[in-house]
Scaffold this active site. Structure first.
Site, PDB file in Angstrom:
ATOM      1  N   LYS A  80      25.585  93.262  76.573  1.00 43.86           N
ATOM      2  CA  LYS A  80      25.097  93.927  74.571  1.00 43.86           C
ATOM      3  C   LYS A  80      24.560  95.346  74.965  1.00 43.86           C
ATOM      4  O   LYS A  80      24.614  95.756  75.883  1.00 43.86           O
ATOM      5  CB  LYS A  80      23.665  93.363  75.056  1.00 43.86           C
ATOM      6  N   GLY A 180      17.281  78.700  55.360  1.00 45.04           N
ATOM      7  CA  GLY A 180      18.969  79.821  54.921  1.00 45.04           C
ATOM      8  C   GLY A 180      19.885  78.677  53.961  1.00 45.04           C
ATOM      9  O   GLY A 180      20.642  77.582  54.632  1.00 45.04           O
ATOM     10  N   GLY A 182      23.227  80.563  54.186  1.00 44.44           N
ATOM     11  CA  GLY A 182      23.998  81.410  54.551  1.00 44.44           C
ATOM     12  C   GLY A 182      24.830  80.977  55.168  1.00 44.44           C
ATOM     13  O   GLY A 182      25.911  79.047  54.959  1.00 44.44           O
ATOM     14  N   VAL A 184      26.436  80.316  58.553  1.00 43.34           N
ATOM     15  CA  VAL A 184      26.101  78.606  59.350  1.00 43.34           C
ATOM     16  C   VAL A 184      25.711  77.712  58.438  1.00 43.34           C
ATOM     17  O   VAL A 184      26.437  76.334  58.497  1.00 43.34           O
ATOM     18  CB  VAL A 184      24.925  79.243  60.563  1.00 43.34           C
ATOM     19  N   ALA A 185      24.942  78.066  57.695  1.00 43.79           N
ATOM     20  CA  ALA A 185      24.651  76.733  56.626  1.00 43.79           C
ATOM     21  C   ALA A 185      25.028  75.998  55.720  1.00 43.79           C
ATOM     22  O   ALA A 185      25.316  74.623  55.912  1.00 43.79           O
ATOM     23  CB  ALA A 185      23.135  76.653  56.189  1.00 43.79           C
TER      24      ALA A 185
HETATM   25  P1  NAD Z   1      24.064  84.726  57.101  1.00 39.14           P
HETATM   26  O1  NAD Z   1      23.446  86.142  56.917  1.00 39.14           O
HETATM   27  O2  NAD Z   1      25.318  84.036  56.463  1.00 39.14           O
HETATM   28  O3  NAD Z   1      22.958  83.519  56.352  1.00 39.14           O
HETATM   29  C1  NAD Z   1      21.274  83.665  56.393  1.00 39.14           C
HETATM   30  C2  NAD Z   1      21.054  84.027  55.990  1.00 39.14           C
HETATM   31  O4  NAD Z   1      19.338  83.624  55.254  1.00 39.14           O
HETATM   32  C3  NAD Z   1      21.417  84.526  54.367  1.00 39.14           C
HETATM   33  O5  NAD Z   1      21.178  83.711  53.162  1.00 39.14           O
HETATM   34  C4  NAD Z   1      19.469  84.955  54.318  1.00 39.14           C
HETATM   35  O6  NAD Z   1      19.463  85.583  52.548  1.00 39.14           O
HETATM   36  C5  NAD Z   1      18.584  83.935  54.339  1.00 39.14           C
HETATM   37  N1  NAD Z   1      17.441  83.692  55.052  1.00 39.14           N
HETATM   38  C6  NAD Z   1      17.010  85.178  55.016  1.00 39.14           C
HETATM   39  N2  NAD Z   1      15.503  85.321  55.760  1.00 39.14           N
HETATM   40  C7  NAD Z   1      15.240  84.117  54.998  1.00 39.14           C
HETATM   41  C8  NAD Z   1      13.986  83.220  55.380  1.00 39.14           C
HETATM   42  N3  NAD Z   1      12.611  83.858  55.510  1.00 39.14           N
HETATM   43  N4  NAD Z   1      14.213  81.803  54.448  1.00 39.14           N
HETATM   44  C9  NAD Z   1      14.687  81.213  54.217  1.00 39.14           C
HETATM   45  N5  NAD Z   1      16.521  81.965  54.459  1.00 39.14           N
HETATM   46  C10 NAD Z   1      16.609  82.970  55.041  1.00 39.14           C
HETATM   47  O7  NAD Z   1      23.628  84.439  58.906  1.00 39.14           O
HETATM   48  P2  NAD Z   1      24.846  83.663  59.599  1.00 39.14           P
HETATM   49  O8  NAD Z   1      25.613  83.878  59.876  1.00 39.14           O
HETATM   50  O9  NAD Z   1      24.805  82.131  58.894  1.00 39.14           O
HETATM   51  O10 NAD Z   1      23.523  82.918  60.537  1.00 39.14           O
HETATM   52  C11 NAD Z   1      22.603  82.762  60.347  1.00 39.14           C
HETATM   53  C12 NAD Z   1      21.833  82.966  61.747  1.00 39.14           C
HETATM   54  O11 NAD Z   1      22.646  82.060  62.863  1.00 39.14           O
HETATM   55  C13 NAD Z   1      21.394  83.991  62.481  1.00 39.14           C
HETATM   56  O12 NAD Z   1      20.013  83.851  63.739  1.00 39.14           O
HETATM   57  C14 NAD Z   1      22.373  84.649  63.336  1.00 39.14           C
HETATM   58  O13 NAD Z   1      21.892  85.306  64.344  1.00 39.14           O
HETATM   59  C15 NAD Z   1      22.956  83.201  63.531  1.00 39.14           C
HETATM   60  N6  NAD Z   1      23.617  82.973  64.595  1.00 39.14           N
HETATM   61  C16 NAD Z   1      25.221  82.755  63.824  1.00 39.14           C
HETATM   62  C17 NAD Z   1      26.302  82.630  64.588  1.00 39.14           C
HETATM   63  C18 NAD Z   1      27.343  82.931  63.529  1.00 39.14           C
HETATM   64  O14 NAD Z   1      28.771  82.271  64.237  1.00 39.14           O
HETATM   65  N7  NAD Z   1      27.442  82.907  62.142  1.00 39.14           N
HETATM   66  C19 NAD Z   1      26.449  82.186  65.838  1.00 39.14           C
HETATM   67  C20 NAD Z   1      25.344  82.277  66.294  1.00 39.14           C
HETATM   68  C21 NAD Z   1      24.206  82.585  66.388  1.00 39.14           C
END
Ligand code: NAD
Length: 371
Positions: A80, A180, A182, A184-185
């Protein structure tokens, strides 16, 4: 503890300080373990209150990467990088190219990717100085956004959890609460909705919810209410630490399976609390390994269909984690750590007889070829 003691405490191999006044770069690269292959890990760029905070973040996260790659069956070690952000550090071509020079100097022991605070564009600047970087855009031969593969892996992992809990992979009609809305969701909800699951969603950003509701039907609840939803599956897909002493007693679900990193606020106690409540927990770094699988694939000449296929392995990997957990009566997060450690221990036996050749093809082959 001094830095050598910190390294020794968790079996780290190397800690690299990178300083360049002209670009404002102040970074630390931690390499935890290269038993399985070159250390692969993200480059985080955030504000740290002190050097020691940055070092401990790099050490903690690099160790987590070792475990993630080991359980996923990938031939990568854990690393990292953290770039210390300050008022003086502007994100710039100069900054990331300078960082790239330092990465290059490690000769392939560390392969950088994006992480919190950095993006694909930043990695493209790193790429100008080193081939030891992955997660660059499709336009220049990279893998682009890893989210589709991450979300697909989470979906497959949710099915493995359902299979374990209910003896059936189907998520049709299952009530699923997603924290969430975002990246992934969004992808995950689409799979679940198309399969006929009943979804409950929340986000602190209403625009994200609006966008999601353009694609699927779901019941919207407030961020605080999501823990109380009468759902069978709770899926953390936002931030870390949302499974904790306060929220576990409120959960009504039988399964926790989501994409967020570091879901358990306390790794030592929260897994056990879930087990005691008979909630099946799909360990975060096992179920969300699709992102890592995706960038690892880029190093072998990227093909999304192959990355998706590999993400399907998350089903059997999780089933193994659940079996070890049940057999040994230990929390699933402990079971996955045990599986990772066993693989590392087993492969370390051939470490000293490395032949110098590589069976990798594509870019990784070039990276590991001896000159
Ligand atoms: P993103 O920023 O697109 O989505 C995260 C969402 O969570 C945002 O819409 C934000 O407004 C919302 N949020 C923040 N705090 C909140 C709360 N307290 N309650 C409800 N919603 C809240 O990020 P992402 O890429 O979708 O990643 C989501 C998670 O998955 C993160 O923890 C990230 O580290 C993990 N992750 C992502 C990937 C990837 O490929 N994108 C890979 C491995 C792990």
């Amino acid at each position: 503890m001094n830095n050598f003691e910190l390294l020794s405490a968790n079996g780290h191999e190397q800690l690299v300080y990178c300083l360049n006044e002209e670009s404002g770069l102040k970074a630390v690269i931690a390499i935890h373990d290269t038993t399985l292959g070159p250390a692969l890990g993200g480059t985080r760029m955030i504000n740290y209150s002190s050097e020691s905070e940055a070092v401990s973040d790099a050490l903690r996260l690099s160790k987590a990467m070792t475990y993630k790659a080991a359980v996923a069956g990938l031939n990568f070690g854990g690393g990292k990088a953290v770039i210390m952000k300050s008022e003086k550090t502007e994100k710039s071509e100069l900054l990331f190219r300078t960082f790239g020079k330092f990465v290059d100097g490690l000769g392939g022991r560390f392969i950088a990717a994006e992480d919190m605070g950095t993006d694909v564009k930043d990695m493209e600047f790193v790429r100008m100085e080193t081939k030891y970087v992955t997660g660059i855009s499709k336009a220049i031969g990279g893998s682009g956004d890893p989210t589709p593969v991450t979300a697909y892996g989470v979906y497959i992992g949710m099915k493995a959890s359902a299979n374990q809990k209910w003896g059936n992979d189907s998520l049709r009609g299952r009530k699923i609460a997603i924290q969430g809305a975002g990246q992934v969701a969004r992808h995950l909800s689409e799979y679940l909705y198309n399969e006929g699951a009943e979804l409950y969603i929340t986000d602190i950003d209403n625009n994200k919810i609006k966008r999601l509701l353009e694609m699927i039907k779901a019941t919207v609840v407030s961020p605080e209410e999501i823990y109380d939803v009468n759902a069978e599956i709770f899926s953390p897909c936002a931030i870390g630490g949302t499974i904790n002493l306060q929220t576990i007693p409120r959960l009504k679900c039988e399964i926790v399976a989501g994409g967020a990193n570091n879901q358990l606020q306390n790794e030592n106690t929260d897994g056990k609390l879930l087990l005691d409540k008979n909630i099946l927990y799909a360990p975060d770094y096992v179920i969300n390994a699709g992102g890592l699988i995706n960038v690892a694939n880029e190093l072998e000449g990227y093909r999304q269909d192959r990355a998706m296929k590999q993400a399907e392995n998350i089903f059997s990997i999780l089933k193994r984690v659940f079996t070890v957990s049940a057999d040994k009566n230990i929390p699933t997060n402990e079971a996955s750590a045990r599986i990772a450690e066993e693989r590392l221990q087993s492969i370390s036996k051939i470490r000293n007889i490395y032949s110098g050749s590589s069976y990798f093809s594509g870019r990784l082959g070039e990276l590991t070829k001896k000159s």
